[in-house]
Enzyme design. Structure first.
Site, short mmCIF file in Angstrom:
data_model
loop_
_atom_site.label_atom_id
_atom_site.label_comp_id
_atom_site.label_asym_id
_atom_site.label_seq_id
_atom_site.Cartn_x
_atom_site.Cartn_y
_atom_site.Cartn_z
N LYS A 261 1.00 -1.13 -0.08
CA LYS A 261 -0.07 0.25 -0.02
C LYS A 261 1.06 1.17 -0.11
O LYS A 261 0.53 2.20 -0.89
CB LYS A 261 -0.89 -0.12 1.18
CG LYS A 261 -1.82 -1.11 1.24
CD LYS A 261 -2.94 -0.92 2.21
CE LYS A 261 -3.78 -2.24 2.13
NZ LYS A 261 -4.79 -2.38 3.54
N ASP B 150 -9.62 2.23 2.52
CA ASP B 150 -9.75 1.36 3.70
C ASP B 150 -10.18 2.48 4.91
O ASP B 150 -10.85 2.07 5.79
CB ASP B 150 -8.38 1.24 4.20
CG ASP B 150 -7.80 -0.05 3.63
OD1 ASP B 150 -8.60 -0.95 3.11
OD2 ASP B 150 -6.60 -0.25 3.48
#
Length: 261
Positions: A59, A95
């Protein structure tokens, strides 16, 4: 879906169920991509017009290699969703809204203790800042904890952020990959529950992770990462297909089927 490891991911089942339910002409696949290969993989996605997700441990690397980031992704330095717009790769972090929904549904009491300092932990810090929830940071490396705390304190609206000192907390959050592999140790040593009332494991497994089961046996409200998988996935789906509402019930049912023992 790009990740390392990736075989455990249920994103393909979830997204392909949503795609089929809406009759869209698309397919979602999982690709094993080592961190060193990520820049080339993203270049290939950009050249082919491919949208998708990235997962651990890619990420933060994705944020460094995607030029056009949303303000949220830029602030976090972590990307989990990418797509093509105006001929260029774009990056976002779904997220954060997914975690916000998941922690609200869990009724997570403050302060929150996050285990880990990677991209998922950054999303937890962003939600804590949104909600003005004090954050306690636990990791094996004191240097990484110190650096993470300094970063989190700079977030807009950042609440109190401090290293773990063993004091009681309200909610435990595992933002590490511990629990993916059978035999992994618990994210926190032994039966250390810190007097918490709730626990969220961002990892998911068939039958739940051992840590979630242990926390529930200790009397905590506990959940694994399946709700987050659906919530962040729905936000990502709407990036992949602008103007299309993600069919959350279809996605939720697909994940539930896949994780039923």
């Amino acid at each position: 879906m790009l990740g390392d490891p990736i075989a455990h991911s249920l994103s393909p089942e979830m997204h392909n169920a949503a795609i089929a339910g809406l009759g869209l002409d698309a397919v979602f696949i999982a690709l094993h991509v080592a961190p060193a290969a990520l820049p080339v993989a993203l270049e290939g996605c950009a050249a082919l017009g491919i949208a998708g997700n990235v997962t651990v441990p890619l990420k933060q690397g994705a944020a460094a290699h995607i030029a056009h980031l949303t303000p949220l992704a830029k602030t976090l330095g972590a990307v989990n969703t990418f797509w093509i717009a105006d001929g260029a790769l774009q990056g976002d972090n779904t997220d954060v809204p997914g975690l916000d929904e998941t922690l609200a549904a869990l009724g997570a009491p403050p302060p929150w203790l996050v285990v880990g300092t990677g991209g998922s932990a950054r999303a937890v810090a962003a939600v804590a800042a949104r909600r003005n929830v004090p954050l306690v940071v636990h990791a094996r490396s004191p240097d990484r904890v110190a650096a993470f705390c300094a970063w989190a304190r700079a977030l807009d609206g950042a609440p109190d952020v401090r290293p773990d000192d063993g004091q009681p907390v309200g909610t435990l959050i595992n933002a590490t990959p511990l629990g993916l592999a059978p035999g992994d140790p618990e994210p926190l040593p032994g039966a250390d529950r810190r007097g918490a009332g709730a626990a969220l494991d961002l990892v998911y497994r068939r039958g739940e992770t051992a840590w979630v089961r242990a926390c529930r046996a200790s009397g905590l409200r506990a959940a694994d990462g399946r709700s987050l998988l659906v919530a962040q996935g729905a936000h990502a789906f709407e990036r992949f297909f602008p103007g299309v509402r993600a069919p959350r019930e279809i996605m939720r049912a697909a994940v539930a089927r896949a994780l039923t023992p």
